[in-house]
Design a protein around this motif. Structure first.
Motif, PDB file in Angstrom:
ATOM      1  N   ALA A 129      67.990  57.673  53.946  1.00  0.00           N
ATOM      2  CA  ALA A 129      69.373  57.429  53.515  1.00  0.00           C
ATOM      3  C   ALA A 129      69.727  58.159  52.232  1.00  0.00           C
ATOM      4  CB  ALA A 129      69.587  55.928  53.320  1.00  0.00           C
ATOM      5  N   SER A 130      68.815  58.915  51.659  1.00  0.00           N
ATOM      6  CA  SER A 130      69.074  59.616  50.399  1.00  0.00           C
ATOM      7  C   SER A 130      70.020  60.789  50.626  1.00  0.00           C
ATOM      8  CB  SER A 130      67.759  60.109  49.791  1.00  0.00           C
ATOM      9  OG  SER A 130      67.119  61.032  50.657  1.00  0.00           O
ATOM     10  N   ASP A 131      70.673  61.203  49.549  1.00  0.00           N
ATOM     11  CA  ASP A 131      71.617  62.321  49.581  1.00  0.00           C
ATOM     12  C   ASP A 131      70.840  63.626  49.749  1.00  0.00           C
ATOM     13  OD1 ASP A 131      73.717  64.038  49.360  1.00  0.00           O
ATOM     14  OD2 ASP A 131      74.353  63.389  47.370  1.00  0.00           O
ATOM     15  N   LYS A 132      71.262  64.445  50.696  1.00  0.00           N
ATOM     16  CA  LYS A 132      70.538  65.686  50.965  1.00  0.00           C
ATOM     17  C   LYS A 132      70.963  66.844  50.066  1.00  0.00           C
ATOM     18  CE  LYS A 132      73.699  67.145  54.651  1.00  0.00           C
ATOM     19  NZ  LYS A 132      73.805  67.508  56.087  1.00  0.00           N
ATOM     20  N   ARG A 133      72.042  66.686  49.310  1.00  0.00           N
ATOM     21  CA  ARG A 133      72.511  67.797  48.489  1.00  0.00           C
ATOM     22  C   ARG A 133      71.536  68.200  47.388  1.00  0.00           C
ATOM     23  NH1 ARG A 133      78.441  65.524  47.291  1.00  0.00           N
ATOM     24  NH2 ARG A 133      77.164  63.634  47.218  1.00  0.00           N
ATOM     25  N   PRO A 134      70.906  67.247  46.666  1.00  0.00           N
ATOM     26  CA  PRO A 134      69.900  67.686  45.680  1.00  0.00           C
ATOM     27  C   PRO A 134      68.740  68.447  46.314  1.00  0.00           C
ATOM     28  CG  PRO A 134      70.568  65.427  45.248  1.00  0.00           C
ATOM     29  CD  PRO A 134      71.157  65.791  46.571  1.00  0.00           C
ATOM     30  N   VAL A 135      68.341  68.026  47.500  1.00  0.00           N
ATOM     31  CA  VAL A 135      67.248  68.710  48.196  1.00  0.00           C
ATOM     32  C   VAL A 135      67.658  70.134  48.551  1.00  0.00           C
ATOM     33  CG1 VAL A 135      65.795  68.679  50.260  1.00  0.00           C
ATOM     34  CG2 VAL A 135      66.352  66.538  49.097  1.00  0.00           C
ATOM     35  N   GLU A 136      68.880  70.298  49.055  1.00  0.00           N
ATOM     36  CA  GLU A 136      69.354  71.631  49.410  1.00  0.00           C
ATOM     37  C   GLU A 136      69.455  72.531  48.182  1.00  0.00           C
ATOM     38  OE1 GLU A 136      73.037  70.791  51.288  1.00  0.00           O
ATOM     39  OE2 GLU A 136      72.147  70.244  53.220  1.00  0.00           O
ATOM     40  N   GLY A 137      69.854  71.945  47.047  1.00  0.00           N
ATOM     41  CA  GLY A 137      69.938  72.736  45.824  1.00  0.00           C
ATOM     42  C   GLY A 137      68.576  73.204  45.353  1.00  0.00           C
ATOM     43  N   ILE A 138      67.564  72.338  45.438  1.00  0.00           N
ATOM     44  CA  ILE A 138      66.218  72.718  45.010  1.00  0.00           C
ATOM     45  C   ILE A 138      65.642  73.789  45.923  1.00  0.00           C
ATOM     46  CG2 ILE A 138      63.853  71.869  44.788  1.00  0.00           C
ATOM     47  CD1 ILE A 138      65.039  69.191  43.884  1.00  0.00           C
ATOM     48  N   VAL A 139      65.835  73.641  47.231  1.00  0.00           N
ATOM     49  CA  VAL A 139      65.335  74.642  48.179  1.00  0.00           C
ATOM     50  C   VAL A 139      66.055  75.970  47.984  1.00  0.00           C
ATOM     51  CG1 VAL A 139      65.139  75.214  50.631  1.00  0.00           C
ATOM     52  CG2 VAL A 139      64.636  72.896  49.845  1.00  0.00           C
ATOM     53  N   ALA A 140      67.377  75.917  47.745  1.00  0.00           N
ATOM     54  CA  ALA A 140      68.146  77.157  47.557  1.00  0.00           C
ATOM     55  C   ALA A 140      67.739  77.898  46.297  1.00  0.00           C
ATOM     56  CB  ALA A 140      69.639  76.824  47.516  1.00  0.00           C
ATOM     57  N   SER A 141      67.257  77.155  45.296  1.00  0.00           N
ATOM     58  CA  SER A 141      66.836  77.798  44.049  1.00  0.00           C
ATOM     59  C   SER A 141      65.381  78.267  44.097  1.00  0.00           C
ATOM     60  CB  SER A 141      67.038  76.840  42.872  1.00  0.00           C
ATOM     61  OG  SER A 141      66.239  75.682  43.040  1.00  0.00           O
ATOM     62  N   GLY A 142      64.740  78.157  45.256  1.00  0.00           N
ATOM     63  CA  GLY A 142      63.385  78.668  45.415  1.00  0.00           C
ATOM     64  C   GLY A 142      62.300  77.615  45.394  1.00  0.00           C
ATOM     65  N   GLY A 143      62.658  76.343  45.339  1.00  0.00           N
ATOM     66  CA  GLY A 143      61.666  75.288  45.321  1.00  0.00           C
ATOM     67  C   GLY A 143      61.036  75.064  46.688  1.00  0.00           C
ATOM     68  N   SER A 144      59.827  74.545  46.684  1.00  0.00           N
ATOM     69  CA  SER A 144      59.131  74.258  47.931  1.00  0.00           C
ATOM     70  C   SER A 144      59.549  72.897  48.478  1.00  0.00           C
ATOM     71  CB  SER A 144      57.618  74.274  47.699  1.00  0.00           C
ATOM     72  OG  SER A 144      57.251  73.227  46.799  1.00  0.00           O
ATOM     73  N   ARG A 145      59.058  72.565  49.671  1.00  0.00           N
ATOM     74  CA  ARG A 145      59.352  71.250  50.253  1.00  0.00           C
ATOM     75  C   ARG A 145      58.809  70.135  49.364  1.00  0.00           C
ATOM     76  NH1 ARG A 145      60.306  68.889  55.315  1.00  0.00           N
ATOM     77  NH2 ARG A 145      60.522  70.958  56.261  1.00  0.00           N
ATOM     78  N   LEU A 146      57.623  70.356  48.785  1.00  0.00           N
ATOM     79  CA  LEU A 146      57.048  69.356  47.895  1.00  0.00           C
ATOM     80  C   LEU A 146      57.929  69.152  46.655  1.00  0.00           C
ATOM     81  CD1 LEU A 146      54.686  67.453  47.322  1.00  0.00           C
ATOM     82  CD2 LEU A 146      53.512  69.349  46.205  1.00  0.00           C
ATOM     83  N   HIS A 147      58.471  70.237  46.118  1.00  0.00           N
ATOM     84  CA  HIS A 147      59.384  70.124  44.979  1.00  0.00           C
ATOM     85  C   HIS A 147      60.648  69.367  45.375  1.00  0.00           C
ATOM     86  CE1 HIS A 147      57.393  73.957  43.165  1.00  0.00           C
ATOM     87  NE2 HIS A 147      56.813  72.857  42.704  1.00  0.00           N
ATOM     88  N   ALA A 148      61.136  69.621  46.572  1.00  0.00           N
ATOM     89  CA  ALA A 148      62.343  68.937  47.029  1.00  0.00           C
ATOM     90  C   ALA A 148      62.123  67.439  47.137  1.00  0.00           C
ATOM     91  CB  ALA A 148      62.778  69.504  48.383  1.00  0.00           C
ATOM     92  N   ILE A 149      60.950  67.052  47.612  1.00  0.00           N
ATOM     93  CA  ILE A 149      60.651  65.620  47.727  1.00  0.00           C
ATOM     94  C   ILE A 149      60.464  65.004  46.348  1.00  0.00           C
ATOM     95  CG2 ILE A 149      58.952  63.953  48.559  1.00  0.00           C
ATOM     96  CD1 ILE A 149      58.432  65.847  50.915  1.00  0.00           C
ATOM     97  N   ARG A 150      59.718  65.722  45.486  1.00  0.00           N
ATOM     98  CA  ARG A 150      59.399  65.177  44.166  1.00  0.00           C
ATOM     99  C   ARG A 150      60.627  65.062  43.273  1.00  0.00           C
ATOM    100  NH1 ARG A 150      59.619  63.546  40.007  1.00  0.00           N
ATOM    101  NH2 ARG A 150      58.168  63.551  38.247  1.00  0.00           N
TER     102      ARG A 150
END
Length: 285
Positions: free
Chosen positions: A178-199
């Motif tokens: 149920a969490s907002d996916k926009r922060p995850v998309e921003g981290i991935v778009a800036s070059g972060g990994s899946r682990l960074h997106a979760i963390r």
């Protein structure tokens, strides 16, 4: 006047046409479901042998037990120390079991969450594992672990942890989904990994919910630890069972009061911890 009435009639007709499903006459499905539920309830009472006469007689016996319980009595100083030590053991069982369950359930809940999993197949089996663990009552897990590791508080910790892994896994994974996916998309778009997106994208959002759930389960597990102690998993439950067996009702009353006071104190403490960590309200995820 007639013109106004005509306009109102046209407006009503337009509204009824636009929202026809709302103004449509209700069917009999709701009435049939209610009647079926009522019939099932009556049949269940009859099949289980429900009797008002037994219930009334039971209330009389309950009143007699209540009179025998007062005034509460803890016996001598040695007994009071034994009960206090057993109660502290019960709280320790609940705390360690809750912490162990939350620690194991958190990484598993990430695998079970649809928006964070590494494999849909792995997600399916993790979800079914949660269903299996929480589908078995804590008391049953206590009986199983007692036969595995023997009598004592260690079996109680394992029983609470095993049951709560399933519950925490389901609740944690649903909060992650149920969490907002926009922060995850921003981290991935800036070059972060899946682990960074979760963390950095998911966990900060759901942390208040996870903490609140863990604190609530700690309070609830204090009561569960009392019950499993009766079957030999240590704690105050063993003392309570012994006093009931010997018909020491005044001591039983004192032990029950100790448990109630402890649960209330844990509730107030957990509320203060939650407010200190995440504020007065839990933000939605």
């Amino acid at each position: 006047m007639n013109k106004d009435r005509g306009l109102k009639t046209l407006e009503d007709a337009a509204i009824r046409t636009r929202y026809a499903e709302v103004f449509a006459p209700r069917g009999y499905a709701g009435s049939l479901i209610t009647a079926a539920a009522l019939a099932l309830f009556v049949y269940g009472l009859w099949h289980l042998g429900f009797s008002f006469s037994k219930l009334i007689a039971g209330f009389g016996s309950l009143g007699s037990f209540a009179l025998m319980m007062f005034p509460p009595d803890w016996g001598d100083t040695a007994s009071l120390w034994r009960y206090t030590k057993a109660l502290a053991e019960t709280v320790a069982i609940a705390l360690l079991g809750t912490l162990l369950a939350a620690t194991i359930a958190l990484p598993l809940s990430i695998i079970a969450a649809r928006n964070a999993t590494v494999s849909q197949v792995l997600r399916f089996f993790t979800r079914r594992g949660f269903d299996t663990l929480r589908g078995v009552e804590t008391l049953v897990w206590a009986l199983i672990w007692i036969n595995v590791v023997g009598l004592g508080p260690f079996a109680g910790v394992l029983a609470i942890a095993t049951s709560d892994i399933g519950s925490f896994g389901k609740l944690f994974s649903e909060a992650i989904e149920a969490s907002d996916k926009r922060p995850v998309e921003g981290i991935v778009a800036s070059g972060g990994s899946r682990l960074h997106a979760i963390r950095f994208g998911i966990l900060p959002q759901v942390a208040p919910v996870l903490i609140s759930q863990a604190l609530y389960y700690f309070e609830s597990n204090t009561r569960s630890a009392t019950i499993i102690g009766i079957v030999g998993a240590g704690g105050i439950g063993l003392q309570l069972s012994e006093q009931i067996r010997t018909l020491e009702w005044q001591t039983v009353c004192f032990i029950i009061i100790m448990i109630l006071v402890t649960v209330s104190a844990i509730d107030m403490l957990s509320t203060r911890i939650r407010i200190a960590l995440i504020g007065k309200s839990v933000p939605p995820v």
